[in-house]
Design an enzyme around this catalytic site. Structure first.
Site, PDB file in Angstrom:
ATOM      1  N   THR A  84      -3.094 -26.352  -3.815  1.00  0.00           N
ATOM      2  CA  THR A  84      -3.522 -26.206  -2.383  1.00  0.00           C
ATOM      3  C   THR A  84      -3.974 -26.345  -1.713  1.00  0.00           C
ATOM      4  OG1 THR A  84      -5.606 -25.066  -3.165  1.00  0.00           O
ATOM      5  CG2 THR A  84      -3.601 -23.698  -3.876  1.00  0.00           C
ATOM      6  N   ILE A 116      -7.751 -26.645  -6.347  1.00  0.00           N
ATOM      7  CA  ILE A 116      -8.415 -25.968  -4.510  1.00  0.00           C
ATOM      8  C   ILE A 116      -9.758 -26.712  -4.423  1.00  0.00           C
ATOM      9  CG2 ILE A 116     -10.296 -24.767  -6.330  1.00  0.00           C
ATOM     10  CD1 ILE A 116      -9.867 -22.890  -4.268  1.00  0.00           C
ATOM     11  N   ILE A 131     -10.485 -29.491  -8.895  1.00  0.00           N
ATOM     12  CA  ILE A 131     -11.451 -29.074  -7.951  1.00  0.00           C
ATOM     13  C   ILE A 131     -11.184 -29.939  -7.336  1.00  0.00           C
ATOM     14  CG2 ILE A 131     -13.653 -28.734  -6.900  1.00  0.00           C
ATOM     15  CD1 ILE A 131     -13.148 -26.697  -8.038  1.00  0.00           C
ATOM     16  N   LYS A 132     -10.406 -30.370  -6.192  1.00  0.00           N
ATOM     17  CA  LYS A 132     -10.342 -30.819  -4.723  1.00  0.00           C
ATOM     18  C   LYS A 132     -11.220 -31.645  -4.466  1.00  0.00           C
ATOM     19  CE  LYS A 132      -6.118 -31.057  -3.175  1.00  0.00           C
ATOM     20  NZ  LYS A 132      -4.534 -30.276  -2.350  1.00  0.00           N
ATOM     21  N   ILE A 133     -11.250 -33.231  -4.449  1.00  0.00           N
ATOM     22  CA  ILE A 133     -12.401 -33.612  -3.579  1.00  0.00           C
ATOM     23  C   ILE A 133     -12.121 -35.197  -2.849  1.00  0.00           C
ATOM     24  CG2 ILE A 133     -14.387 -35.141  -3.661  1.00  0.00           C
ATOM     25  CD1 ILE A 133     -14.965 -33.339  -6.401  1.00  0.00           C
TER      26      ILE A 133
END
Length: 369
Positions: free
Chosen positions: A44, A108, A139-141
Site C-alpha cells: 500500500t 504500510i 513498515i515502508k520507510i
C-alpha cells in the site's frame, strides 16, 4: 493458478498486489486471489489509500462511528488504514506461515511528511508496528539519506521493513548496508533473525517516464533508440548488486544465523506509455528471488496475455551497461534524473496524504467530498 503466474512462481518471482481497499477485503476478492495463488503479498501507499477512501462507500459506516467519538482526521486516517492492513495481514497469514515468512507480507507506509526526518520516521514506524500488531506486516520507510539510519534501527528492533522509493543503484547499495547493519545489531542483541523480513522497493516506470521525456526533447536518432530501455537496465544493475550481496561475507554470516535476504521488489510496474507493452515491467524483470508488486490493471494484463520467457535479468548485464554509456553520450545526466525522481516521489505521497486527511476531515464533519 493462471499459467503465466505459475511460470513466474517457477522462475522465483513472488507476485504481490499493489492495492488495498475496504471493498477488496469485504467482497472476498482478496481472499480469492490469495487462495488461488494469484497473489502472495500486498503493498500500500498514501495514494492507494487516498483513492480507496474517495471511491469506496464501505468506509462510511466506520467513519460515522469515528465521528461519534470526536476523533481527529489524522487519528481517523491512522485507524482506518491500519485496520485495513491488519485485515489484509490476516487474509495473507496462511501464505506467511506456508512460506516461512518469505511471502504473505503486507506493507504500510509511514506518514510521508517525515521522509526527511530520521527520528520521526523511527517513531512512526514503531507506532505502526505496534498498532497493526501482525508478524507479517512490513513498515515502508522511504530510502532517503535520512531514512537509511531509520531502516537500520527498525530492523535492529525486529521490525520488518520495506525500504521504498529506491531509484538508483547507488542508493540501493546504501540500503543493503543499512539492512546488513540492522541485522548485525539484532544478532548482537541476541534477537532471532528468522522473523525479520525485508524488501527493497526499486521503482521502475517512473524512470522511463522522466528519461523518455528528456530523450524526446533531444530528438535525435540516438536518443530515440534509448526510449523505454533505461528503467529496465537500471533495475537489472540493481539485481546485480543483490547477487553481489548474496556472496558477501557479512550476509553469509547472517544467513547462517537464520536471516532471510532483503529481496529486490520491483515497484511502479504499471506501464504509463501506451506505446509500450503493458506487461513489460513484469516479463522483462524476471529473476530468481524477486518480488513484483503490480497494480490491479497490470496483474490482469499479465494474466490475460503475459509471456514469461525465463530469467530476463542476469544474462543482460552487459546490455544494461551499454544503455547507460549511450545515455551519457546523448547528454542526459542520470544522477540529476534520480534526484528529481526521489524529490517528486516524496512530494507525490505527501500530497496524497494531505488530500486524504482533508477528505476525512470533510467526512467526519458529515460532508461527502
Amino acid at each position: 493458478m493462471n499459467r503465466t503466474l505459475k511460470r513466474l512462481a517457477d522462475e522465483g518471482v513472488s507476485v504481490w498486489l499493489d492495492d488495498l481497499s475496504r471493498h477488496l477485503l469485504r467482497s472476498g476478492r482478496l481472499a480469492r486471489l490469495v487462495r488461488s495463488g494469484t497473489v502472495v503479498g500486498l503493498t500500500t501507499n498514501p495514494t492507494i489509500f487516498h483513492d480507496a477512501f474517495g471511491e469506496d462507500a464501505e468506509y462510511e459506516e466506520e467513519m460515522q462511528a469515528l465521528r461519534g467519538r470526536g476523533m481527529s482526521a489524522l487519528a481517523a486516517v491512522r485507524a482506518l488504514t491500519t485496520g485495513d492492513v491488519r485485515a489484509a495481514c490476516d487474509v495473507l497469514s496462511p501464505v506467511y506461515e506456508a512460506t516461512g515468512g518469505r511471502d504473505g507480507r503486507v506493507s504500510i507506509e509511514i506518514d510521508p511528511r517525515w521522509a526527511r526526518d530520521t527520528e520521526r520516521t523511527i517513531e512512526e514506524a514503531r507506532q505502526l508496528w505496534r498498532i497493526v500488531d501482525r508478524p507479517n506486516a512490513m513498515i515502508k520507510i522511504p530510502a532517503t539519506v535520512e531514512g537509511l539510519p531509520a531502516i537500520t534501527t527498525c530492523l535492529a528492533e525486529g521490525i520488518s521493513v520495506n525500504a521504498t522509493l529506491i531509484f538508483s543503484v547507488r542508493r540501493y547499495h546504501q540500503v543493503i548496508d543499512a539492512f546488513l547493519t540492522g541485522l548485525e545489531m539484532a544478532k548482537a542483541d541476541g534477537s532471532s533473525l528468522s522473523e525479520i523480513g525485508a524488501v527493497a522497493s526499486f521503482f521502475i516506470s517512473r524512470v522511463d517516464t522522466e528519461v523518455d521525456r528528456r530523450l524526446d526533447a533531444i530528438a535525435t536518432p540516438a536518443a530515440a533508440a534509448l526510449r523505454g530501455r533505461v528503467a529496465i537496465a537500471n533495475a537489472r544493475l540493481g539485481y546485480l548488486l543483490y547477487e553481489n550481496m548474496l556472496r558477501d561475507s557479512r550476509w553469509l554470516e547472517l544467513r547462517a544465523a537464520g536471516a532471510s535476504p532483503m529481496r529486490p521488489l520491483w515497484a511502479s510496474t504499471g506501464v504509463k506509455d501506451p506505446a509500450y507493452v503493458d506487461t513489460r515491467y513484469v516479463t522483462e524483470l524476471v529473476a530468481p528471488g524477486t518480488v513484483n508488486t503490480m497494480p490491479a490493471a497490470t496483474l490482469d494484463a499479465v494474466i490475460a496475455h503475459g509471456t514469461v520467457s525465463g530469467d530476463r535479468v542476469t544474462a543482460n548485464y552487459d546490455d544494461a551497461w551499454v544503455v547507460f554509456g549511450q545515455l551519457g553520450e546523448v547528454g542526459i545526466d542520470f544522477e540529476e534524473v534520480l534526484e528529481q525522481l526521489e524529490h517528486e516521489g516524496i512530494a507525490k505521497f505527501q500530497t496524497s496524504w494531505q488530500a486524504l486527511i482533508v477528505a476525512v476531515e470533510r467526512l467526519l464533519s458529515g460532508v461527502r467530498p
